[in-house]
Design a protein around this motif. Structure first.
Motif, PDB file in Angstrom:
ATOM      1  N   LEU A 141     -15.855  29.690  27.258  1.00 58.98           N
ATOM      2  CA  LEU A 141     -15.848  29.702  25.922  1.00 58.98           C
ATOM      3  C   LEU A 141     -14.116  29.736  25.941  1.00 58.98           C
ATOM      4  N   ALA A 142     -13.448  30.395  26.817  1.00 59.06           N
ATOM      5  CA  ALA A 142     -11.949  30.258  26.917  1.00 59.06           C
ATOM      6  C   ALA A 142     -11.353  28.985  27.241  1.00 59.06           C
ATOM      7  N   ALA A 143     -12.196  28.407  27.938  1.00 55.63           N
ATOM      8  CA  ALA A 143     -11.778  27.097  28.705  1.00 55.63           C
ATOM      9  C   ALA A 143     -12.048  25.792  27.728  1.00 55.63           C
ATOM     10  N   ARG A 144     -12.535  26.008  26.626  1.00 57.08           N
ATOM     11  CA  ARG A 144     -12.894  25.071  25.618  1.00 57.08           C
ATOM     12  C   ARG A 144     -12.067  23.767  25.748  1.00 57.08           C
ATOM     13  N   LEU A 145     -12.542  22.606  25.154  1.00 54.63           N
ATOM     14  CA  LEU A 145     -11.816  21.393  25.212  1.00 54.63           C
ATOM     15  C   LEU A 145     -11.536  20.871  23.851  1.00 54.63           C
ATOM     16  N   ILE A 170       7.587  33.776  35.552  1.00 51.81           N
ATOM     17  CA  ILE A 170       6.105  34.384  35.367  1.00 51.81           C
ATOM     18  C   ILE A 170       5.585  34.267  36.867  1.00 51.81           C
ATOM     19  N   PRO A 171       4.899  35.812  37.229  1.00 50.56           N
ATOM     20  CA  PRO A 171       4.490  35.857  38.528  1.00 50.56           C
ATOM     21  C   PRO A 171       3.511  34.911  38.921  1.00 50.56           C
ATOM     22  N   ILE A 172       3.484  34.708  39.933  1.00 46.31           N
ATOM     23  CA  ILE A 172       2.338  33.640  40.416  1.00 46.31           C
ATOM     24  C   ILE A 172       1.343  34.238  41.075  1.00 46.31           C
ATOM     25  N   ASP A 173       0.072  33.739  40.737  1.00 47.34           N
ATOM     26  CA  ASP A 173      -1.029  34.165  41.145  1.00 47.34           C
ATOM     27  C   ASP A 173      -2.099  32.949  40.830  1.00 47.34           C
ATOM     28  N   ARG A 174      -3.373  32.983  41.321  1.00 52.70           N
ATOM     29  CA  ARG A 174      -4.580  32.426  40.956  1.00 52.70           C
ATOM     30  C   ARG A 174      -4.876  32.293  39.453  1.00 52.70           C
ATOM     31  N   GLY A 175      -4.966  33.821  38.864  1.00 53.47           N
ATOM     32  CA  GLY A 175      -5.215  33.860  37.529  1.00 53.47           C
ATOM     33  C   GLY A 175      -4.411  33.189  36.393  1.00 53.47           C
ATOM     34  N   THR A 176      -3.132  33.389  36.900  1.00 55.07           N
ATOM     35  CA  THR A 176      -1.785  32.898  35.778  1.00 55.07           C
ATOM     36  C   THR A 176      -1.935  31.317  35.860  1.00 55.07           C
ATOM     37  N   ILE A 177      -2.238  30.828  37.212  1.00 55.77           N
ATOM     38  CA  ILE A 177      -2.161  29.258  37.338  1.00 55.77           C
ATOM     39  C   ILE A 177      -3.498  28.840  36.805  1.00 55.77           C
ATOM     40  N   THR A 178      -4.564  29.300  36.834  1.00 51.86           N
ATOM     41  CA  THR A 178      -5.686  28.829  36.144  1.00 51.86           C
ATOM     42  C   THR A 178      -5.706  28.884  34.899  1.00 51.86           C
ATOM     43  N   ALA A 179      -5.093  30.023  33.980  1.00 50.01           N
ATOM     44  CA  ALA A 179      -4.976  29.899  32.763  1.00 50.01           C
ATOM     45  C   ALA A 179      -3.863  29.034  32.189  1.00 50.01           C
ATOM     46  N   HIS A 180      -2.934  28.774  33.016  1.00 50.32           N
ATOM     47  CA  HIS A 180      -2.084  27.730  32.562  1.00 50.32           C
ATOM     48  C   HIS A 180      -2.704  26.378  32.400  1.00 50.32           C
ATOM     49  N   LEU A 181      -3.384  26.028  33.637  1.00 46.41           N
ATOM     50  CA  LEU A 181      -4.154  24.561  33.751  1.00 46.41           C
ATOM     51  C   LEU A 181      -4.987  24.624  32.552  1.00 46.41           C
ATOM     52  N   ALA A 182      -5.889  25.448  32.475  1.00 48.21           N
ATOM     53  CA  ALA A 182      -6.820  25.309  31.268  1.00 48.21           C
ATOM     54  C   ALA A 182      -6.368  25.385  30.024  1.00 48.21           C
ATOM     55  N   ASN A 183      -5.303  25.929  29.403  1.00 53.78           N
ATOM     56  CA  ASN A 183      -4.596  25.843  28.222  1.00 53.78           C
ATOM     57  C   ASN A 183      -4.091  24.603  27.975  1.00 53.78           C
ATOM     58  N   SER A 184      -3.825  23.968  29.169  1.00 50.60           N
ATOM     59  CA  SER A 184      -3.070  22.557  29.136  1.00 50.60           C
ATOM     60  C   SER A 184      -4.301  21.363  29.392  1.00 50.60           C
ATOM     61  N   GLY A 185      -5.562  21.816  29.320  1.00 50.10           N
ATOM     62  CA  GLY A 185      -6.642  20.875  29.304  1.00 50.10           C
ATOM     63  C   GLY A 185      -7.002  20.252  30.737  1.00 50.10           C
ATOM     64  N   ASN A 186      -6.096  20.814  31.693  1.00 54.44           N
ATOM     65  CA  ASN A 186      -6.511  20.402  33.155  1.00 54.44           C
ATOM     66  C   ASN A 186      -7.514  21.206  34.039  1.00 54.44           C
ATOM     67  N   ILE A 187      -8.894  20.878  33.427  1.00 56.70           N
ATOM     68  CA  ILE A 187      -9.768  21.828  33.850  1.00 56.70           C
ATOM     69  C   ILE A 187     -10.090  21.431  35.483  1.00 56.70           C
ATOM     70  N   ARG A 188     -10.000  20.252  35.747  1.00 61.39           N
ATOM     71  CA  ARG A 188     -10.551  19.811  37.213  1.00 61.39           C
ATOM     72  C   ARG A 188      -9.457  20.405  38.183  1.00 61.39           C
ATOM     73  N   ALA A 189      -8.206  20.342  37.705  1.00 58.04           N
ATOM     74  CA  ALA A 189      -7.300  21.076  38.664  1.00 58.04           C
ATOM     75  C   ALA A 189      -7.531  22.272  38.748  1.00 58.04           C
TER      76      ALA A 189
END
Length: 628
Positions: free
Chosen positions: A368-372, A523-542
């Protein structure tokens, strides 16, 4: 309760109604109130607060919530907390107060009483089905529900039942309750025989789901077959004076009450009864479902009435994708500022019930958080409709996108969609050209081989699928970017070089850009922040690439592995330099491909200047490595 006929509330009726009802009695059913002087005090039902700021004054017949700013009379309170219209709230309170609503005419009054009679028949049938579920004959239905993880308390919560596997058992029981065949036929509980025989039960040997109206009264039923080969699997009531399936949503009243009063948000729209119940049991109480039909305009208006940004949650299969596309087409014309629709397409062919039972409520929350947004789903549908390997097909994509925008009625939203989709189109076509240049470069005789074995992903193919095929190592540059994510210290020595790398795969580029954007913002770099950043911008495949690639080992920034990482980056930078020379970007004049988007043109102009400084630093670093 059934809907009243059209009426005009006479002067004085509402004031008399409010005079008969003590606000603290009605409000006290939803808010725990404590007497304080002449007023009652409690925690706000509209906001999450720890110190009470909600007041009820019975003498003045008003309430006031200082944390949210809401206030008014008891009718306003019922409208806000139960998401009812004014007339619905008045009817509800009038019924509690024992006041008869005025009738528009004798005919309207008769119709109103008749509808109440039909609804009473539906309520009696629902009670009978609930009893049969707990009787010995309901053992098969109980076993099915227990196998789906539902306890007896849940059966009661959703008023689940069992229709006896008998042709006239329900009819006979309702006769005993005083209902006639005419009433039961009109309510859709029994059917007429097409051979001239006596009527028979509509539902037989099925798990029963009572369908309430917008105010909670039972108006129809859905029945699920318990035998694997039974047809149809789900059987819904036909249209009746009470029930029109195109205007009703399963569990709408409870869902809109559960939605709360926070800003934004909306209902979760699933595809079936069990999906809705599974979502509710997992803590998503704002779930509803249409009733065996594609989403209609009337149902959309109901959904938006509860909240401005609902989420359509569809099964992760071809049928689910088709349903999502139909919902998109239905909703798009009505999009406007503050009113939209989001979409969730579940993975691996699962429905919400499957996902929750297999992976838990947390997995559902992640989906739900990664909704399009609608714009993203529209873009993906049209982009993936056909190959884009010719100018004609590329023009066809643009034509389809603009045609879809043409259906949007709100001028401002329509213009915003056109800007967004044209920008996506320019960027995507540029990526295709870059990928083609990189592929042609590798084929040129005498050119150095590309590091690794690069594979350019199809834009229509989820990155996760490629990874599952054992091709992680084939996505050029992916391991280098992930090494930087898992070892943020590498960015201190190689961020500029990483920024200049020529990665052919668009999702790897998105990963790289996300890393650099967050690093630049501190912003501290880790997989969680990168995933959230990509999901918020609609880049689900990345984000999927990041999720599915194993975490890389930690390395020291002053060790041999770090130096090898820099050397590998140099090869990608060299490819960029060679490509730039071919396209003109390696020159100070910065003459470029005129087909590039304006945004990319500006980026490339800036890189021309940066590259000169980078060359000096790279030569210095190379000399130091040679000395060591």
């Amino acid at each position: 309760m059934s809907s009243a006929p059209p009426i005009r509330i006479p002067d004085g009726f509402v004031e008399e109604l409010k005079a008969r009802i003590r606000p603290s009695d009605v409000i006290g059913r939803k808010v725990k109130l404590t007497k304080k002087g002449k007023e009652w005090v409690g925690l706000s039902p509209f906001t999450a607060e720890k110190t009470p700021s909600f007041y009820v004054n019975d003498q003045k017949r008003i309430f006031k919530c200082f944390s949210s700013g809401m206030g008014g009379d008891v009718i306003n309170f019922v409208m806000e907390t139960e998401r009812l219209s004014f007339m619905e709230a008045v009817e509800k309170l009038a019924e509690e107060a024992g006041m008869a609503l005025p009738k528009a005419s004798p005919a309207a009054a008769e119709e109103y009483d008749h509808r109440k009679r039909l609804q009473a028949a539906c309520e009696a049938a629902a009670e009978f089905f609930e009893e049969r579920l707990r009787a010995p004959e309901g053992s098969g239905a109980r076993a099915y529900l227990e196998g789906r993880g539902l306890s007896a308390s849940s059966w009661s919560k959703y008023r689940l039942g069992y229709a006896p596997d008998d042709w006239r058992r329900t009819r006979a029981h309702l006769h005993e309750k005083g209902f006639t065949d005419s009433e039961l036929l009109e309510a859709g509980i029994i059917k007429e025989s097409d051979r001239g025989g006596e009527p028979y039960d509509m539902f037989r040997g099925r798990l029963m789901f009572p369908i309430p109206d917008a105010r909670g009264g039972i108006i129809a039923f859905g029945g699920r077959a318990l035998q694997p080969d039974a047809k149809p699997k789900y059987l819904n009531s036909g249209d009746t004076p009470l029930f029109h399936k195109s205007t009703v949503l399963y569990r709408y009243k409870a869902a809109r009450e559960a939605l709360g009063h926070g800003e934004g948000g909306g209902l979760i729209v699933a595809e079936g009864y069990m999906d809705v119940i599974a979502l509710c049991e997992a803590g998503f109480g704002n779930a509803v479902a249409p009733l065996g039909t594609a989403l209609t305009e009337d149902q959309l208006q109901l959904i938006w009435r509860a909240g401005p940004e609902p989420v359509m949650c569809f099964d992760g299969d071809r049928a689910g994708l088709g349903a999502a596309y139909r919902a998109l087409d239905r909703a798009l014309p009505f999009a406007e500022p503050g009113r939209s629709v989001f979409f969730v397409l579940l993975p691996d062919g699962m429905d919400p019930d499957d996902l929750i039972r297999a992976k838990g409520a947390g997995a559902m929350a992640e989906q739900l958080a990664a909704r399009l947004p609608m714009s993203e789903l529209l873009w993906r549908r049209e982009r993936d409709a056909e190959p884009l390997d010719t100018p004609e097909r590329q023009a066809g994509l643009e034509a389809r996108l603009m045609a879809a925008c043409g259906h949007i009625r709100h001028a401002g939203v329509k213009a915003a969609y056109e800007r967004d989709l044209k920008s996506r189109l320019r960027d995507y076509l540029w990526q295709l050209r870059e990928a083609k240049r990189a592929a042609n470069y590798q084929k040129r005789p005498g050119k150095p081989g590309r590091p690794g074995s690069a594979q350019i992903l199809s834009e229509g193919e989820p990155a996760q699928e490629v990874l599952k095929q054992g091709a992680r190592e084939k996505i050029g540059g992916l391991s280098l970017v992930l090494r930087a994510i898992d070892n943020p210290g590498l960015l201190a020595i190689g961020a500029e070089m990483l920024a200049q790398c020529a990665f052919a795969d668009a999702d790897v580029v998105r990963l790289r850009d996300a890393v650099l954007d967050l690093a630049n913002d501190g912003i501290p770099i880790d997989r969680g922040t990168i995933t959230a950043h990509l999901a918020n911008s609609g880049n689900i495949r990345a984000a999927g690439l990041l999720k599915d690639y194993p975490v890389t080992p930690q390395i020291a920034t002053n060790g041999s592995e770090a130096r090898e990482w820099l050397i590998a980056l140099e090869q990608y930078v060299a490819m960029r330099r060679s490509s730039d020379q071919e396209t003109g970007f390696g020159t100070d004049s910065a003459s470029a491909d005129p087909t590039l988007s304006p945004q990319e043109w500006r980026r490339q102009l800036q890189k021309v200047a940066e590259r000169q400084a980078l060359k000096v630093r790279m030569n210095e670093a190379s000399s130091k490595r040679s000395d060591s």
